[in-house]
Write a protein that holds these residues in place. Structure first.
Motif: not given
Length: 324
Positions: A76, A299-300, A311, A313-314, A320
């Protein structure tokens, strides 16, 4: 995590950070200001976040300053989407406040990193910014870290070289990162060899493979990294040009991922605050980081404070969990 010049932690705050007493656990019955209580299922679903935010509040009680955190997985990278999370992190930070910023990142976009540290420094203003590196802040993460008044590090903390990288495909179509400086060094070496011996066919062949336009682009990227680093360092370092040059030195740091620990960071002139890993001021920070790192996939990215937990995601702003 108290700074070395401040008074020791309060006894009641330290006991809460131990993590073993009832006082160290969030009270399940705590109700929001509107009088409505969280449901048992909601509390169970968000229990890990409550635990991390409770630790953040305890650390703030010891340091008497706000703590915000940016913890990214290994895949990420820093990018411009991070602006959304940083705006949330800084939303409740009064302008001119002292601030602790826990940073864990493999690096990423240099231009995005400049925007993020500028946002933080603008909010802190004349206050004192301390960047805490529990594990690593590499490449563009190092460029953010050196914008602090002081960098807090321990035995497992590491920064990294700031020489720009380029990703190229090898003969098998695998993406391989390469140091821009290595290409510039090769160009300079072959140019010098051909200048000394115009019949040097090997030097001539190699120079023909290096596009002059690409060389100019690489030189601009190297200059960009140097000026970025110097602009961050000159706030508090009279030897900022020397420090920036050391962070760019590919002869000293033989790989882009090479560790720059607290001793090396201090030796090149960075303002480092060392904390023994067993000390009571570092332990709660490491405990918090461990919980945060376990909460994110590779990837976070996690943006977290005592009132914010988001959160992404990349490459995508996908929030989230946040709020009560």
């Amino acid at each position: 995590m108290a700074e070395k010049k401040s008074r020791g932690p309060k006894k009641n705050a330290t006991s809460a950070l131990a993590g073993n007493s009832p006082a160290s656990q969030p009270s399940p019955g705590n109700a929001p200001a509107n009088g409505m209580m969280r449901t048992p299922l909601f509390q169970a679903m968000h229990a890990e976040r409550y635990q991390r935010q409770f630790l953040i509040k305890n650390i703030q009680g010891i340091t008497n300053r706000k703590l915000v955190c940016y913890v990214a997985g290994t895949a990420a990278l820093i990018n411009r989407d991070d602006t959304l999370g940083f705006v949330d992190l800084l939303h409740n930070i009064p302008k001119g406040s002292d601030l602790d910023f826990l940073l864990h990142t493999p690096g990423g976009d240099m231009d995005a990193a400049e925007k993020l540290i500028t946002m933080i420094r603008t909010r802190v203003g004349n206050g004192r910014l301390r960047v805490i590196v529990p594990d690593f802040a590499k490449s563009a993460g190092t460029l953010i870290a050196i914008g602090a008044d002081v960098i807090a590090m321990s035995d497992c903390s590491e920064l990294g070289p700031i020489d720009p990288q380029i990703t190229l495909n090898d003969a098998h179509s695998n993406s391989i990162p390469h140091s821009i400086q290595s290409y510039l060094d090769a160009y300079a070496a072959h140019s010098q060899a051909l200048k000394q011996d115009p019949t040097d066919q090997a030097a001539r062949i190699m120079l023909e493979k290096l596009d002059p336009g690409t060389i100019k682009l690489f030189e601009a990227a190297r200059e960009r990294a140097r000026t970025f680093a110097e602009s961050q360092l000159k706030r508090h370092s009279p030897t900022y040009t020397k420090v920036a040059a050391a962070l760019l030195d590919t002869h000293k740091w033989l790989s882009h991922g090479q560790m720059i620990g607290h001793e090396d960071a201090t030796s090149i002139g960075l303002n480092v605050e060392y904390h023994d890993p067993q000390s009571p001021d570092w332990h709660p920070v490491w405990q918090l980081y461990a919980l945060q790192r376990m909460a994110v996939r590779d990837d976070v990215k996690l943006f977290e404070s005592d009132v914010v937990s988001v959160q992404f995601e990349s490459g995508a702003a996908s929030s989230r969990s946040r709020g009560d």
